[in-house]
Design an enzyme around this catalytic site. Structure first.
Site, short mmCIF file in Angstrom:
data_model
loop_
_atom_site.label_atom_id
_atom_site.label_comp_id
_atom_site.label_asym_id
_atom_site.label_seq_id
_atom_site.Cartn_x
_atom_site.Cartn_y
_atom_site.Cartn_z
N HIS A 111 0.85 -1.19 0.00
CA HIS A 111 0.00 0.00 0.00
C HIS A 111 0.89 1.24 0.00
O HIS A 111 2.10 1.15 0.21
CB HIS A 111 -0.93 0.01 1.23
CG HIS A 111 -0.21 0.04 2.54
ND1 HIS A 111 -0.12 -1.05 3.37
CD2 HIS A 111 0.49 1.04 3.14
CE1 HIS A 111 0.59 -0.73 4.43
NE2 HIS A 111 0.98 0.53 4.32
C1 T46 Z 1 2.52 0.67 7.14
C2 T46 Z 1 3.34 -0.52 7.43
C3 T46 Z 1 4.78 -0.20 7.67
C4 T46 Z 1 -4.85 -0.67 13.31
O1 T46 Z 1 -5.97 -0.95 13.78
N1 T46 Z 1 -4.16 0.41 13.79
C5 T46 Z 1 -2.94 0.76 13.32
O2 T46 Z 1 -2.34 1.75 13.80
C6 T46 Z 1 -2.38 -0.03 12.28
C7 T46 Z 1 -1.01 0.35 11.71
C8 T46 Z 1 -3.08 -1.10 11.78
N2 T46 Z 1 -4.30 -1.40 12.32
C9 T46 Z 1 -4.99 -2.61 11.82
C10 T46 Z 1 -5.45 -2.57 10.38
C11 T46 Z 1 -5.43 -4.02 9.98
O3 T46 Z 1 -6.66 -4.63 10.35
O4 T46 Z 1 -4.10 -3.71 11.93
C12 T46 Z 1 -4.31 -4.61 10.86
C13 T46 Z 1 -3.04 -4.85 10.08
O5 T46 Z 1 -2.70 -3.65 9.34
P1 T46 Z 1 -2.07 -3.71 7.87
O6 T46 Z 1 -2.62 -4.86 7.13
O7 T46 Z 1 -2.22 -2.36 7.28
O8 T46 Z 1 -0.53 -4.02 8.24
P2 T46 Z 1 0.76 -3.92 7.33
O9 T46 Z 1 1.82 -4.64 8.04
O10 T46 Z 1 0.47 -4.30 5.92
O11 T46 Z 1 1.12 -2.33 7.30
C14 T46 Z 1 1.47 -1.64 8.50
C15 T46 Z 1 0.71 -0.32 8.59
O12 T46 Z 1 -0.71 -0.56 8.54
C16 T46 Z 1 1.07 0.62 7.46
O13 T46 Z 1 0.56 1.91 7.71
O14 T46 Z 1 2.96 1.60 6.50
O15 T46 Z 1 2.86 -1.36 8.51
#
Ligand code: T46
Length: 141
Positions: free
Chosen positions: A53
């Site tokens: 993303h």
């Molecule tokens: C990024 C990279 C480096 C939350 O509820 N609160 C939060 O602050 C974050 C970061 C995520 N979430 C939830 C949203 C999803 O349901 O946690 C779950 C996993 O998030 P995501 O699939 O976006 O995780 P990554 O590892 O793909 O990305 C994360 C961050 O979301 C993103 O901003 O830049 O780490």
């Protein structure tokens, strides 16, 4: 809508003495933005890829406070891979940077200081949408 992008590797200033090391971050001193959120990723399997993303406005400072991880970035028509393998350096991602994290070491803790609270509307999770935003930015010169 034009979204700016920037990527920068940062070597931190280390405070240390006979007891060990310490790395401080202070708004207006060595932080490029005032953080409103801190989160960390841990327990990610070596074979897993995360991210896929970009963010529209969010600024983030990524630090492997333990272990190592690769960050593949794409922004402004550029592609580059970064290895975060030390708590003494970080990767600053500002705005529209497509990023994928992989090659997590088993002990990796990827710590992230973010400029804003969590907002799903700030995410661009579709690669084609990312390329449209990027093209709009590159054509704006
Ligand atoms: C990024 C990279 C480096 C939350 O509820 N609160 C939060 O602050 C974050 C970061 C995520 N979430 C939830 C949203 C999803 O349901 O946690 C779950 C996993 O998030 P995501 O699939 O976006 O995780 P990554 O590892 O793909 O990305 C994360 C961050 O979301 C993103 O901003 O830049 O780490």
């Amino acid at each position: 809508m034009i979204y700016e992008a920037n990527v920068d590797e940062i070597d931190f200033s280390i405070k240390g003495d006979a007891r060990g090391y310490l790395v401080p971050f202070e708004d207006g001193v060595n932080m490029p933005f005032a953080p409103k959120r801190f989160y960390y990723l841990y327990g990610t399997d070596t074979e897993i890829q995360r991210g896929f993303h970009a963010h529209k406005e969010l600024k983030q400072l990524l630090i492997a406070t333990s272990g190592s991880v690769r960050i593949q970035c794409e922004w402004n028509g550029l592609k580059k891979k970064f290895l975060l393998d030390s708590p003494t350096k970080g990767l600053l991602l500002e705005g529209m940077v497509w990023h994928v994290m992989d090659k997590f070491s088993p002990d990796c803790i990827l710590s992230v200081l973010a400029s804003d609270i969590y907002n799903e509307a700030d995410y661009v999770r579709n690669y084609d949408d990312f390329k449209k935003y990027e093209a709009e930015y590159l054509n704006s010169f």
